[in-house]
Motif scaffolding. Structure first.
Motif, PDB file in Angstrom:
ATOM      1  N   GLY A 367     -36.669  18.128 -26.371  1.00 29.34           N
ATOM      2  CA  GLY A 367     -37.850  19.225 -26.202  1.00 29.34           C
ATOM      3  C   GLY A 367     -38.693  19.396 -24.934  1.00 29.34           C
ATOM      4  O   GLY A 367     -39.789  19.935 -25.033  1.00 29.34           O
ATOM      5  N   GLU A 368     -37.994  19.026 -23.855  1.00 27.48           N
ATOM      6  CA  GLU A 368     -38.809  19.228 -22.736  1.00 27.48           C
ATOM      7  C   GLU A 368     -38.864  20.519 -22.249  1.00 27.48           C
ATOM      8  O   GLU A 368     -38.250  21.365 -22.829  1.00 27.48           O
ATOM      9  CB  GLU A 368     -38.153  18.231 -21.586  1.00 27.48           C
ATOM     10  CG  GLU A 368     -37.798  16.864 -21.742  1.00 27.48           C
ATOM     11  CD  GLU A 368     -36.557  16.801 -22.519  1.00 27.48           C
ATOM     12  OE1 GLU A 368     -36.102  15.477 -22.342  1.00 27.48           O
ATOM     13  OE2 GLU A 368     -35.886  17.637 -22.959  1.00 27.48           O
ATOM     14  N   THR A 369     -40.081  20.823 -21.613  1.00 30.25           N
ATOM     15  CA  THR A 369     -40.083  22.012 -20.902  1.00 30.25           C
ATOM     16  C   THR A 369     -39.584  22.163 -19.827  1.00 30.25           C
ATOM     17  O   THR A 369     -39.827  21.290 -18.777  1.00 30.25           O
ATOM     18  CB  THR A 369     -41.570  22.603 -20.956  1.00 30.25           C
ATOM     19  OG1 THR A 369     -42.335  22.378 -21.975  1.00 30.25           O
ATOM     20  CG2 THR A 369     -41.911  23.980 -20.331  1.00 30.25           C
ATOM     21  N   VAL A 370     -38.642  23.247 -19.371  1.00 32.60           N
ATOM     22  CA  VAL A 370     -37.872  22.986 -18.057  1.00 32.60           C
ATOM     23  C   VAL A 370     -38.100  24.276 -17.385  1.00 32.60           C
ATOM     24  O   VAL A 370     -38.313  25.512 -17.880  1.00 32.60           O
ATOM     25  CB  VAL A 370     -36.084  23.081 -18.383  1.00 32.60           C
ATOM     26  CG1 VAL A 370     -35.826  24.234 -19.336  1.00 32.60           C
ATOM     27  CG2 VAL A 370     -35.457  22.748 -17.192  1.00 32.60           C
ATOM     28  N   PHE A 371     -38.137  24.047 -15.988  1.00 33.73           N
ATOM     29  CA  PHE A 371     -38.453  24.892 -15.104  1.00 33.73           C
ATOM     30  C   PHE A 371     -37.191  24.943 -14.153  1.00 33.73           C
ATOM     31  O   PHE A 371     -37.141  24.207 -13.109  1.00 33.73           O
ATOM     32  CB  PHE A 371     -39.800  24.780 -14.253  1.00 33.73           C
ATOM     33  CG  PHE A 371     -40.920  25.059 -14.893  1.00 33.73           C
ATOM     34  CD1 PHE A 371     -41.571  26.132 -15.037  1.00 33.73           C
ATOM     35  CD2 PHE A 371     -41.277  23.815 -15.570  1.00 33.73           C
ATOM     36  CE1 PHE A 371     -42.771  26.365 -15.814  1.00 33.73           C
ATOM     37  CE2 PHE A 371     -42.650  24.135 -16.473  1.00 33.73           C
ATOM     38  CZ  PHE A 371     -43.182  25.225 -16.500  1.00 33.73           C
ATOM     39  N   PRO A 372     -36.092  25.819 -14.187  1.00 34.92           N
ATOM     40  CA  PRO A 372     -35.051  25.701 -13.703  1.00 34.92           C
ATOM     41  C   PRO A 372     -34.841  25.862 -12.268  1.00 34.92           C
ATOM     42  O   PRO A 372     -34.054  25.074 -11.488  1.00 34.92           O
ATOM     43  CB  PRO A 372     -33.836  26.725 -14.399  1.00 34.92           C
ATOM     44  CG  PRO A 372     -34.576  27.212 -15.852  1.00 34.92           C
ATOM     45  CD  PRO A 372     -36.162  26.858 -15.499  1.00 34.92           C
ATOM     46  N   VAL A 373     -35.484  26.644 -11.753  1.00 37.10           N
ATOM     47  CA  VAL A 373     -35.660  26.964 -10.193  1.00 37.10           C
ATOM     48  C   VAL A 373     -36.704  26.485  -9.622  1.00 37.10           C
ATOM     49  O   VAL A 373     -37.345  26.811  -8.573  1.00 37.10           O
ATOM     50  CB  VAL A 373     -35.305  28.466  -9.878  1.00 37.10           C
ATOM     51  CG1 VAL A 373     -33.827  28.684 -10.237  1.00 37.10           C
ATOM     52  CG2 VAL A 373     -36.334  29.181 -10.666  1.00 37.10           C
ATOM     53  N   ALA A 374     -37.749  25.622 -10.311  1.00 34.37           N
ATOM     54  CA  ALA A 374     -38.912  25.156  -9.750  1.00 34.37           C
ATOM     55  C   ALA A 374     -38.852  24.869  -8.089  1.00 34.37           C
ATOM     56  O   ALA A 374     -37.811  23.851  -7.942  1.00 34.37           O
ATOM     57  CB  ALA A 374     -39.718  23.983 -10.555  1.00 34.37           C
ATOM     58  N   ASP A 375     -39.519  25.259  -7.256  1.00 35.37           N
ATOM     59  CA  ASP A 375     -39.621  24.657  -5.689  1.00 35.37           C
ATOM     60  C   ASP A 375     -38.069  24.863  -5.047  1.00 35.37           C
ATOM     61  O   ASP A 375     -38.056  24.229  -4.299  1.00 35.37           O
ATOM     62  CB  ASP A 375     -39.987  23.399  -5.551  1.00 35.37           C
ATOM     63  CG  ASP A 375     -41.537  23.179  -5.828  1.00 35.37           C
ATOM     64  OD1 ASP A 375     -42.259  24.168  -5.424  1.00 35.37           O
ATOM     65  OD2 ASP A 375     -42.122  22.177  -6.426  1.00 35.37           O
ATOM     66  N   ASN A 376     -37.435  25.880  -5.667  1.00 37.69           N
ATOM     67  CA  ASN A 376     -36.373  26.209  -4.946  1.00 37.69           C
ATOM     68  C   ASN A 376     -36.859  26.933  -3.598  1.00 37.69           C
ATOM     69  O   ASN A 376     -37.696  27.343  -3.491  1.00 37.69           O
ATOM     70  CB  ASN A 376     -35.223  27.417  -5.572  1.00 37.69           C
ATOM     71  CG  ASN A 376     -34.304  26.419  -6.215  1.00 37.69           C
ATOM     72  OD1 ASN A 376     -34.188  25.410  -6.338  1.00 37.69           O
ATOM     73  ND2 ASN A 376     -33.145  27.463  -6.813  1.00 37.69           N
ATOM     74  N   ARG A 377     -35.829  26.833  -2.703  1.00 36.32           N
ATOM     75  CA  ARG A 377     -36.253  27.698  -1.162  1.00 36.32           C
ATOM     76  C   ARG A 377     -36.228  28.967  -1.638  1.00 36.32           C
ATOM     77  O   ARG A 377     -37.287  29.730  -0.864  1.00 36.32           O
ATOM     78  CB  ARG A 377     -35.260  27.215  -0.305  1.00 36.32           C
ATOM     79  CG  ARG A 377     -35.404  25.988   0.402  1.00 36.32           C
ATOM     80  CD  ARG A 377     -34.459  25.914   1.613  1.00 36.32           C
ATOM     81  NE  ARG A 377     -34.769  24.490   2.475  1.00 36.32           N
ATOM     82  CZ  ARG A 377     -33.986  24.379   3.589  1.00 36.32           C
ATOM     83  NH1 ARG A 377     -33.289  25.188   4.021  1.00 36.32           N
ATOM     84  NH2 ARG A 377     -34.390  23.223   4.205  1.00 36.32           N
ATOM     85  N   THR A 378     -35.287  29.642  -2.077  1.00 39.05           N
ATOM     86  CA  THR A 378     -35.065  30.998  -2.555  1.00 39.05           C
ATOM     87  C   THR A 378     -34.889  31.220  -3.952  1.00 39.05           C
ATOM     88  O   THR A 378     -34.384  30.210  -4.573  1.00 39.05           O
ATOM     89  CB  THR A 378     -33.931  31.531  -1.710  1.00 39.05           C
ATOM     90  OG1 THR A 378     -32.750  31.120  -1.830  1.00 39.05           O
ATOM     91  CG2 THR A 378     -34.456  31.587  -0.202  1.00 39.05           C
TER      92      THR A 378
END
Length: 496
Positions: A367-378
């Motif tokens: 049940g976590e909330t996921v941010f798949p690309v958080a703080d990616n460079r691009t």
């Protein structure tokens, strides 16, 4: 709970610790102008592929078949950028005359990941805001809600009743097929992202989160290819010839003939809405006032935003990665301002400047909330699918996302769904705000969402606020928008 049992509203008597910068109250404007509203930004470089009129025909089909996301992508792909053609509803709306004005939108600075600051949102208590990421601008506030408030929200939601969050559409397909005017060659070119003349599975998956609500996997695509005989050699790759030979009606018939299980939907949950405006339960009003202090936005914006959405995910529940707000093009309009815009547009979208998400219970498993690309460079949409790993798939690959937030009762997380435009208003949608609800493996997950609605058109947002204020002056509470009035639980007495 003593606080919940009281019948009379008890607002939290704390003055805002942050004042909204540059906030001004202005009189009602008779018409939208272009004095304060920034010009519509070009959506893409001129491509000279087809006309705007051709795209509008496409939109009718795509909206019914492939959903708004693909429709808007088609607009960007096909727009010829010709300013001499029909300028579209947003430009037509900008005429002579004074324009309503609004001050700049407040936006909290992230500083750096892990940065903490102390704020006072309720009397005699400090809260701490911690920065979780800079892309998107994402924050966490432990203890934003008390345990009693969390239980009350769940109880009120159960009293009102929850409904399935996603229902598959049924009968519009066959009728819409007759309106389809796009060639399969054009559609092939749209899907062929790398322009190699072949459609790989990941290219198809990137654009097939279809309007029918199904979540397509590589296995689903290959099964469909086999059923409609679209891929004779069975390699999972379609050439232009193979794609041209495919009858799109067979595709839609296949989708309609296969009933989707809950696990195969984009979203598997139940939800309801709890109103927080005049006449709402005093705890609901108090939470809205707390959000007002947190966001530092004007009361007009916060009070006229959507009601509180309460969501229950049972065991096996999920929500695949998505963004909360849609881009606004000349062919779309914001849902919350459409009634005062006096414009005729074919499609509407949610314009949610901010998301404030509350965890209402501790989840036993997942049940976590996921941010798949958080703080990616691009950010590259095609890079979300690599080697059969789809980072948007929250049932299979949540563990591969860059950032996961564990549900803890009373904690709030909030983020901005748009980038700033450099002029104190809403810019482009922040692609890094892509997020989803991971699979609940054990127990039940309860959350609530407060979305803060802001129209990317500064003048149209101002006109909306001023029109709502006029209705309030002339007709009282009965003239407010429906989400601002709800007396169902005003006198509720709940023992928790």
């Amino acid at each position: 709970m003593a606080a919940a049992a009281a019948a009379a509203p008890r607002p939290e008597a704390v003055s805002p610790q942050w004042a909204p910068p540059g906030h001004e109250r202005t009189g009602a404007a008779a018409a939208l102008g272009d004095c304060e509203d920034a010009p519509v930004r070009p959506l893409c470089k001129p491509r000279g592929i087809c006309s705007r009129a051709y795209f509008l025909v496409l939109m009718v089909f795509v909206h019914l078949y492939l959903g708004n996301v693909l429709a808007l992508l088609l607009f960007v792909h096909y727009s010829n950028g010709d300013e001499s053609s029909d300028p579209g509803p947003q430009r037509r709306a900008q005429g002579p005359g004074p324009a309503p004005t609004l001050g700049p939108l407040a936006r909290l600075e992230g500083i750096k990941v892990g940065h903490e600051r102390k704020v006072q949102l309720v009397a005699d208590r400090d809260h701490f805001i911690r920065t979780l990421s800079l892309k998107p601008l994402l924050f966490e506030i432990p203890g934003f809600l008390s345990d009693e408030e969390c239980r009350l929200i769940i109880h009120l939601a159960q009293m009102k009743g929850l409904q399935r969050s996603q229902i598959l559409p049924t009968e519009e397909y066959e009728e819409a097929m007759g309106t389809m005017q796009v060639s399969q060659l054009d559609l092939f070119r749209l899907l062929d992202q790398n322009r190699d003349g072949r459609l790989q599975l990941r290219e198809v998956l990137a654009q097939t989160r279809l309007g029918n609500g199904r979540w397509m996997t590589p296995e689903n695509i290959q099964e469909m290819y086999s059923a409609i005989k679209a891929d004779p050699d069975g390699d999972g790759v379609l050439s232009l010839q193979e794609f041209s030979d495919m009858d799109l009606r067979d595709f839609h018939k296949y989708m309609r003939s296969h009933k989707a299980a809950s696990s195969e939907l984009v979203r598997n949950s139940h939800h309801t809405w709890l109103y927080q405006g005049e006449g709402a339960h005093h705890v609901m009003r108090a939470i809205r006032q707390r959000v007002l202090r947190l966001t530092r936005l004007s009361p007009e914006i916060v009070e006229l935003s959507e009601p509180l959405q309460v969501v229950r995910y049972g065991e096996g529940g999920h929500y695949h990665a998505h963004v909360d707000s849609g881009p606004v093009y000349p062919e779309t309009i914001c849902s919350h301002t459409k009634l005062v815009a006096n414009e005729s547009v074919p499609f509407e979208t949610s314009c949610r400047y901010m998301t404030v998400l509350f965890y209402l219970n501790n989840v036993t498993g997942g049940g976590e909330t996921v941010f798949p690309v958080a703080d990616n460079r691009t950010y590259d949409e095609m890079s979300l699918i690599q080697d059969d790993v789809d980072l948007r798939d929250t049932r299979r690959h949540c563990d591969k996302g860059n950032l996961r937030v564990k549900p803890r009762q009373g904690t709030a997380v909030f983020w901005y769904n748009y980038l700033p435009d450099g002029q104190g208003w809403v810019g482009d949608v922040d692609d890094y705000s892509l997020h989803g609800g991971c699979l609940v493996t054990r127990g039940t997950k309860w959350i609530a969402n407060n979305w803060i609605n802001v129209d990317p058109s500064r003048a149209r947002q101002a006109l909306f606020q001023q029109e709502m204020a006029r209705l309030a002056r002339e007709g009282g509470a009965d003239s407010q928008p429906e989400w601002a009035v709800d007396r169902a639980y005003r006198d509720a007495r709940v023992e928790l």
